[in-house]
Design an enzyme around this catalytic site. Sequence first.
Site, PDB file in Angstrom:
ATOM      1  N   LYS B  80     -11.767  -1.011 -27.408  1.00 28.83           N
ATOM      2  CA  LYS B  80     -10.419  -1.237 -27.917  1.00 28.83           C
ATOM      3  C   LYS B  80      -9.797  -2.390 -27.128  1.00 28.83           C
ATOM      4  O   LYS B  80     -10.055  -2.532 -25.913  1.00 28.83           O
ATOM      5  CB  LYS B  80      -9.602   0.050 -27.727  1.00 28.83           C
ATOM      6  CG  LYS B  80      -8.219   0.040 -28.363  1.00 28.83           C
ATOM      7  CD  LYS B  80      -7.559   1.419 -28.206  1.00 28.83           C
ATOM      8  CE  LYS B  80      -6.167   1.472 -28.820  1.00 28.83           C
ATOM      9  NZ  LYS B  80      -5.573   2.824 -28.715  1.00 28.83           N
ATOM     10  N   SER B 155      -3.715   4.814 -32.915  1.00 29.65           N
ATOM     11  CA  SER B 155      -3.759   3.375 -32.763  1.00 29.65           C
ATOM     12  C   SER B 155      -5.173   2.813 -32.600  1.00 29.65           C
ATOM     13  O   SER B 155      -5.363   1.610 -32.781  1.00 29.65           O
ATOM     14  CB  SER B 155      -2.926   2.971 -31.548  1.00 29.65           C
ATOM     15  OG  SER B 155      -3.528   3.479 -30.362  1.00 29.65           O
ATOM     16  N   SER B 179      -4.239   8.930 -30.425  1.00 27.37           N
ATOM     17  CA  SER B 179      -4.742   7.625 -30.859  1.00 27.37           C
ATOM     18  C   SER B 179      -6.253   7.490 -30.923  1.00 27.37           C
ATOM     19  O   SER B 179      -6.758   6.516 -31.469  1.00 27.37           O
ATOM     20  CB  SER B 179      -4.181   6.519 -29.961  1.00 27.37           C
ATOM     21  OG  SER B 179      -2.871   6.207 -30.367  1.00 27.37           O
TER      22      SER B 179
END
Lengths: 479, 496
Positions: B80, B155, B179
């Site tokens: 990420k 996210s 997330s």
Amino acid sequence: MSPEYEVVIGLEVHVELLTESKIFCSCPNRFGEAPNTNVCPVCLGLPGSLPVFNESVLELAVRASLALNCTVSSYSKFDRKNYFYPDLPKAYQVSQYDFPLAKEGFLDLLKDGRSIRKVRIERLHLEEDAGKLIHDQKESISYVDYNRCGVPLVEIVTAPDLRSPGEAHLFLDWLKKILLYTGVSDCKMEEGSLRCDANISLRPSGTETLGRKVEIKNMNSFRAVQKGLEYEVIRQKQILRAGGRVAMETRRWDEEKGVTAEMRGKEEAHDYRYFPEPDLPPLMLDENFLSRMKGELPELPEKRYLRFMESYGLSPYQAEIITSSKNLADFFEDTLLHYPHSQKVSNWLTGELFGLLKTSVKEIDDIPLTPLHLGELLKILDEGTLSSTLAKEVLEESFLSGKLPREIVQEKGLLQISGEKELLLIVEDVINNYPAAVKDYSDGNKKAVGFLVGQAMKQTRGQANPQVITELFKKRLGK
Amino acid sequence: MNLYEKTAYDAAMALEKKEVTSVELVESVLGRISEVEKNVKGFIHLIERETILEEAREIDRLRAKGQRSSILAGVPMALKDNMCTMGIPTTCASRILEDYRPPYNAHVTEKLQQAGTVLIGKANMDEFAMGSSTENSAFYPTHNPWDTNRVPGGSSGGSAALVAADEVFFSLGSDTGGSVRQPASLCGVVGLKPTYGLVSRYGLIAFASSLDQIGPLTKDVRDCAMVLEIIAGNDSRDSTSVPREKESYSSYLGRDIKGFKVAMPKEYFQEGIEEAVRESVMNAVVLCIKLGVEVEEVSMPHTSYALPCYYLVGTAEASSNLARYDGVQYGFRAPDQDNLIELYLKTRSQGFGSEVKRRIMLGTYALSSGYYDAYYLNSLKARTLIRQDFENVFQNYDLIITPTSPSPAFVRGERLDDPLTMYLSDIYTTTANLAGVPAISIPCGLADGLPVGLQIIGRPFDEGRMLQFCFALEKMLGFKGLKPKISADGVLKDVS
């Protein structure tokens, strides 16, 4: 101070701690490096970096707390103080808010050998230092040096217990001494390792309610703290006498102009939005640690000051000078081990030795001369074989080379000439060379013998024993 | 079967047996990426092909010499874009860090590098991990591989979509309020949020420090255990990292789960949950019972405080964590400012997206003097109550089973103008962050062709048994092996 108003002063003192490395990273804690060379992702506050508490900070801060008679909390925690400024790379300062490391201490303000006030210490807490801005006026550009970011600090906050600018100065003197004694900080105001802000208000004498206070910043020496406060006393008194109200504000001391000027008003006061620092666990201190720290505490300067007057019969002035630093006081006491006459040691220490230190701009602990040297010199003096003039020369030589006084005396042949046979030759010589003075003496001016003795001393480069030679002159010329 | 379709474990086995090379695995995923990435948009930054191949070649060379640093050596993966990668852009999907290249590696980056895994690129996300749809990326939204008109969740939407679309074998995400788990649920992959303190946050760009944890997104439970084994462990650079013995999570896999006691908190099955999701999860509960697991309904009475509590604690910490993006030292600086205040205002106004600004304002407000007690302090109290709810349940039960998200993937744009509905996507996931306990989402079925996830929550540091349980359940659920079919035009219908 006129009796109609009482001055009320409280101080906030920031002290940089003498640790090897910074408070939350392993960068060295050093002053004077090239800008932005002593930094890492943590103290630069780079995205993703995290603080790790340096345990050695705790030892120094606890030492300072105990030296200031504070209660050290078994539980304290870090909080974030949020504000924007270019010298603060995370835009928050890690500090301590509602659970400081220590609180409720005091500092005994001593003057002329007695306590004139007990100044309460409200709290002592840990925090990290910020960087430094460097303004280039010509280019109208500001640069940031982050080297100082993360240097460990304690903030010491006093109660509003000081009653004059002079007391504020005295408080700082004692505080500095305590912090130097305990090795907590080097307290160099010119390098920013000790910084002081002051809160001051006036109130009608005899009343208890605190007046409206003003905070003064930017005072770069103890002297400036006193001068800034003195200016503020006059300014506030004038306002009050004219029936006005002192504005609650922060003012900046302008050293050059000798005035304070408004910096920001109360309505511009920051909301720091303190909240617990989630990246750091709370500080839990156990009893063992605290009692170990208590046990390791050296004798503090106030105690030593009083003890030196009491045990060694020093005057408050002498005691103050000798206990002004731990090393000096240690030197004094160590010298007494070799030569137990405190008054004489004190005189030589604060007289001759201080003079030498001053001219060479050195500290007592970075010269080759030791208590053994001074003790030996004073012993030789007592033996009556060395004149005090020569003793001073020997001291200087010892001071520079580290040679023992006896060695120097022997090498240079400086021992006093007390032998009558040897001295008589000199007496004869002087009498032959200065017939006018001899006549003077014979005519009844007995003081002329002083001149003759002086000449004899000169001839022997001070080695003649003055008592013996005076007697010889008198005997030779007839009383 | 294409190489890229393999699980990380199967790929590792193939490497081990010398059936494939790391270079072949890399070529395979790069081929897959060139095919589907335009429809998925899961990457923010792809590392140069030659750099990746060189790394793969080196690992192959070492392996040929009998040196491999871990079982996953040579397996391609993604991180990420809020995890620091030295010299490689790390943007948090924000304009304010658009050109930022960290001078150091995050702990997890280091760990994966030491393990010999091959970084393919940085995954898209909601800006600063704030969002539940990856639509808040400052660059472009990521599409759900199961239906490219829909969001992948967030996210960590990029990380989840890349795994679901077989563009990498596994990825890492970060989970502050769900997330990792919510996008895992929406994309039909496995996503774990470890116990707070199990994985070092050093080098993870903070959103809410007391809630953030890094976790794996994988194709199945075994992969999850393997990746966790690499990234878990004490790190002296993170003071919230907990010193513990290293554990072999894969050793739990395959053990019997008979006799496990599982709680089903009724508060997680009430209003707001879509019927298809409830059915899917209940179906899994029935399977559990068949496996000899005791399942009982319980009450966790403070669950309703979780969402407001999360949005106060999370935003308060974020308002402080994101204050450093001021245009002074690094990152975006707005042009044309006359003074310091303007520099701050313009940089932050132009550099942050609207959701980030909304949360900074919420958090600033919650910490303001006069409001602190009512908001921040009360939310800390609520947090304690929520934690106690978990402690109470875990006195009698080994695990908790809940849905991961109240609905499957929603259509892009649908909730953008309605932040409150968007925030409800996290309703079942924030509790685990607030309590610091581990939680995992595994796919448990399809609703109208879209994956549904179930969540298993465990005691602190009980990841081993959670994975043991999920591994057994996964076998029975029959979801494993289902793949989205991404067509060339990006429109996906069937399930293979």
